[in-house]
Design a protein around this motif. Structure first.
Motif, mmCIF file in Angstrom:
data_model
loop_
_atom_site.group_PDB
_atom_site.id
_atom_site.type_symbol
_atom_site.label_atom_id
_atom_site.label_comp_id
_atom_site.label_asym_id
_atom_site.label_seq_id
_atom_site.Cartn_x
_atom_site.Cartn_y
_atom_site.Cartn_z
ATOM 1 N N GLU A 236 16.437 -59.920 -12.829
ATOM 2 C CA GLU A 236 16.653 -58.797 -13.734
ATOM 3 C C GLU A 236 16.560 -57.491 -12.958
ATOM 4 O O GLU A 236 15.662 -57.302 -12.144
ATOM 5 N N LEU A 237 17.492 -56.565 -13.200
ATOM 6 C CA LEU A 237 17.476 -55.242 -12.570
ATOM 7 C C LEU A 237 16.919 -54.218 -13.552
ATOM 8 O O LEU A 237 17.431 -54.062 -14.661
ATOM 9 N N LEU A 238 15.852 -53.522 -13.133
ATOM 10 C CA LEU A 238 15.184 -52.547 -13.985
ATOM 11 C C LEU A 238 15.191 -51.177 -13.321
ATOM 12 O O LEU A 238 14.960 -51.058 -12.122
ATOM 13 N N GLY A 239 15.439 -50.122 -14.095
ATOM 14 C CA GLY A 239 15.361 -48.764 -13.579
ATOM 15 C C GLY A 239 13.917 -48.350 -13.362
ATOM 16 O O GLY A 239 13.029 -48.698 -14.147
ATOM 17 N N VAL A 240 13.667 -47.596 -12.300
ATOM 18 C CA VAL A 240 12.297 -47.177 -11.980
ATOM 19 C C VAL A 240 12.115 -45.665 -12.080
ATOM 20 O O VAL A 240 10.982 -45.177 -12.096
ATOM 21 N N ALA A 241 13.201 -44.898 -12.137
ATOM 22 C CA ALA A 241 13.092 -43.436 -12.207
ATOM 23 C C ALA A 241 14.457 -42.868 -12.586
ATOM 24 O O ALA A 241 15.457 -43.589 -12.659
ATOM 25 N N GLY A 242 14.503 -41.540 -12.807
ATOM 26 C CA GLY A 242 15.758 -40.861 -13.069
ATOM 27 C C GLY A 242 16.508 -41.419 -14.260
ATOM 28 O O GLY A 242 15.930 -41.955 -15.208
ATOM 29 N N VAL A 243 17.835 -41.306 -14.225
ATOM 30 C CA VAL A 243 18.648 -41.818 -15.328
ATOM 31 C C VAL A 243 18.611 -43.341 -15.387
ATOM 32 O O VAL A 243 18.815 -43.925 -16.453
ATOM 33 N N GLU A 244 18.374 -43.996 -14.265
ATOM 34 C CA GLU A 244 18.287 -45.456 -14.268
ATOM 35 C C GLU A 244 17.176 -45.931 -15.203
ATOM 36 O O GLU A 244 17.335 -46.926 -15.916
ATOM 37 N N MET A 245 16.069 -45.229 -15.225
ATOM 38 C CA MET A 245 14.963 -45.610 -16.104
ATOM 39 C C MET A 245 15.151 -45.055 -17.511
ATOM 40 O O MET A 245 14.863 -45.732 -18.499
ATOM 41 N N TYR A 246 15.650 -43.815 -17.616
ATOM 42 C CA TYR A 246 15.839 -43.202 -18.940
ATOM 43 C C TYR A 246 16.821 -44.015 -19.783
ATOM 44 O O TYR A 246 16.612 -44.209 -20.978
ATOM 45 N N PHE A 247 17.903 -44.501 -19.160
ATOM 46 C CA PHE A 247 18.925 -45.261 -19.872
ATOM 47 C C PHE A 247 18.845 -46.747 -19.558
ATOM 48 O O PHE A 247 19.848 -47.449 -19.625
ATOM 49 N N ASP A 248 17.663 -47.235 -19.236
ATOM 50 C CA ASP A 248 17.507 -48.619 -18.805
ATOM 51 C C ASP A 248 18.027 -49.608 -19.857
ATOM 52 O O ASP A 248 18.797 -50.522 -19.529
#
Length: 594
Positions: free
Chosen positions: A207-219
């Protein structure tokens, strides 16, 4: 249930007295009993048939409605899933405003070991350490010869590395399918994108998960299969972002600054066209967060969003605009600038002696602390707070970055008259460069509030009005004069009329007690073209020192302004702005009686 007897005694006795047959009475009662049983059975069967009919009609209706709904939808290909795994590994792309890839997925493999199946564990450890220099051979041997039956060796392999591991030829080494997150532009827009990492994983998928920035905001949005893999479109322009980063990096080195940030924003839509924070990082190889020291020392720290600074004289234009909006002054109103201005034991001074009086325009052009404080006294603390709140300085910016939520502006606990005076020229409260960009956008667009966004949005924001068009236009003329006549003279860009305001604020000490004598935050808040602004640019340098002269110079006019001018000259053509001659001011005509 009490049944009627077949040979009731009273009926039998009477029948015998009358000479009738008792068997006839029994047969009649038996027939009556059978008829009663048949009637009850028929009623029960009819009830069951009715219930089954209702259920059948409900089921048939549900299936029919579902078939109709499916028939009305567009045909789509089924999403690719890993049948052997419950993990949904796919993640949608992120693109810039023109559709250019900022983040995507790359198919690769991971390698895992099953020590019980290994033939020669020491040889495998030796050859793996040769392929991957970051692996320790002794540690691998210890892991392979221990009690573990499964362990991950490497989470991401290049095709060359995979082939090399395959050539080892040991049945205890196996490959697991992976989709890794790839940022093809490296460090470009690293703070905005943030980065991603592996979450739940097995030998078939991860599984790919966002850790910061827009990757995490729009995870959740990026991982939602219902979106059909539709890319997330940001407001960034890749070419403008690249030019901004190059100019800011060169300016930071030239001015000997320890850090820098810039925000370029559309004044009508609120779109952030570029956002830079230096030092930065590559989200493909995200560094480990600091465990000690100052948060701002980490390359992960987004100075444009998370950095809360006293923004100095850039705040003075807000005071002038509010004073004009309230009818307390106009551009030519004379303000008492005799100093120092005393408030209790405190003294407010100017950088140099500007005389006893200056017009409001000159107060901004020459950047008079005393003149600005005098205007703030006329405005009053309550009205000042209301105005700054309308501009967005009391809450974190709503930009779609997880880091923005924690950037709550630092306000005085007791908003005294002294606080009103010092805040009028940018001391006593701290906000981020993005807050300042939103405030200047309200002046640039004619007086309406703008909320920054990192998503593409071509529609003009119709925010609440915070000042009249007349006050905003007068403030813009003052900002233009700051560049053409005042402290930001190095901000002139041929063909692009620039308006703006410098701000040089002493940097607070780390313990919060007092200020450094030789460290400043230098900021230039600009808008261009000044006669019809399309964009605002906020550029800030942390601890700059310009050393070309005989003495070091730290003020924004010598440090931040020339860097901002270079950035505008680079990005304005990329934004589609053609250089043009600035329209001249019409001569004033005064009606007099004869």
């Amino acid at each position: 249930m009490i049944r009627k007897p077949l040979r009731p005694l009273a009926s039998i006795l009477k029948a015998r007295q009358d000479g009738e047959s008792a068997e006839a009475i029994e047969r009649a009662n038996l027939r009556e009993r059978h008829e009663e049983m048949q009637n009850k059975g028929r009623a029960r069967a009819e009830g069951r048939l009715l219930v089954m009919s209702v259920l059948f009609m409900a089921a048939f209706g549900t299936v029919g409605m579902r078939m109709g709904a499916v028939g009305m939808t567009d045909a789509t290909e089924p999403r690719r899933i890993y049948s052997a795994s419950h993990i949904q590994a796919e993640r949608a792309d992120i693109v810039d405003r023109k559709g250019r890839i900022l983040a995507t997925n790359l198919e690769t493999h991971a390698i895992y070991a099953q020590p019980p199946h290994m033939i020669d564990k020491e040889r495998v450890a030796r050859e793996l350490a040769a392929i991957f220099p970051d692996l320790d051979e002794d540690r691998l041997i210890k892991q392979f010869t221990g009690k573990r039956k499964f362990l991950w060796v490497k989470k991401k392999l290049s095709p060359e590395q995979k082939q090399a591991v395959h050539d080892i030829g040991d049945p205890g080494l196996n490959f697991g399918h992976r989709e890794m997150r790839l940022y093809p532009n490296g460090q470009l827009a690293g703070h905005v994108l943030g980065g991603a990492t592996f979450g739940d994983e097995d030998v078939h998928a991860a599984e790919l998960l966002g850790v910061a920035g827009v990757e995490m905001y729009f995870d959740e949005v990026l991982r939602d299969p219902a979106n059909g893999g539709r890319a997330l479109t940001l407001s960034l322009d890749l070419t403008v972002q690249d030019a901004s980063e190059r100019v800011l990096y060169g300016g930071m080195k030239l001015m000997n600054a320890k850090g820098a940030s810039s925000v370029l924003m559309d004044v009508h839509t609120g779109e952030v066209i570029s956002m830079v924070s230096l030092p930065d990082f590559d989200p493909n190889d995200r560094p480990v967060p600091l465990t000690s020291g100052q948060a701002a020392d980490s390359p992960l720290f987004n100075r444009a969003v998370q950095g809360l600074y006293e923004l100095g004289s850039t705040f003075k234009i807000f005071t002038a605009a509010q004073s004009m909006e309230l009818g307390l002054s106009n551009p030519s109103t004379l303000i008492n600038t005799a100093g120092p201005l005393r408030w209790g034991k405190f003294k407010i001074r100017d950088f140099r002696n500007y005389g006893r009086e200056l017009s409001v325009t000159k107060v901004i052009v020459k950047s008079s602390n005393i003149g600005t404080a005098r205007m703030a006294q006329m405005i009053g603390g309550a009205r000042q707070q209301s105005f700054l709140k309308d501009l967005g300085f009391f809450e974190p910016t709503p930009v779609e970055l997880v880091e923005a939520k924690g950037a709550q502006p630092l306000l005085p606990k007791n908003w005294s008259e002294l606080s009103t005076m010092t805040i009028s020229y940018g001391h006593g409260m701290s906000a981020s460069p993005l807050h300042l960009a939103a405030g200047y956008a309200a002046i640039a667009n004619g007086g309406t509030q703008v909320k920054p966004t990192i998503l593409k949005n071509d529609r003009v924001q119709n925010g609440p009005r915070v000042m009249s068009e007349t006050s905003a236009a007068a403030a813009r003329k003052m900002l233009r004069k700051v560049v053409s006549e005042g402290t930001a003279s190095f901000g002139e860009v041929p063909g692009y009329a620039v308006g703006g305001k410098t701000g040089t604020a002493d940097k607070p000490k780390e313990n919060g007690r007092g200020y450094h004598e030789d460290k400043v935050i230098a900021t230039f808040a600009a808008m261009f073209p000044a006669h019809d602004p399309k964009y605002v640019l906020i550029l800030s340098l942390d601890e700059p020192v310009e050393t070309s002269g005989t003495e070091p110079r730290r003020t924004a006019g010598w440090t931040a302004v020339p860097v901002a001018a270079e950035m505008i000259s680079r990005v304005a053509p990329l934004l589609g702005l053609r250089p043009q001659v600035e329209p001249a001011e019409l001569a004033d005509i005064t009606l007099t009686s004869n």
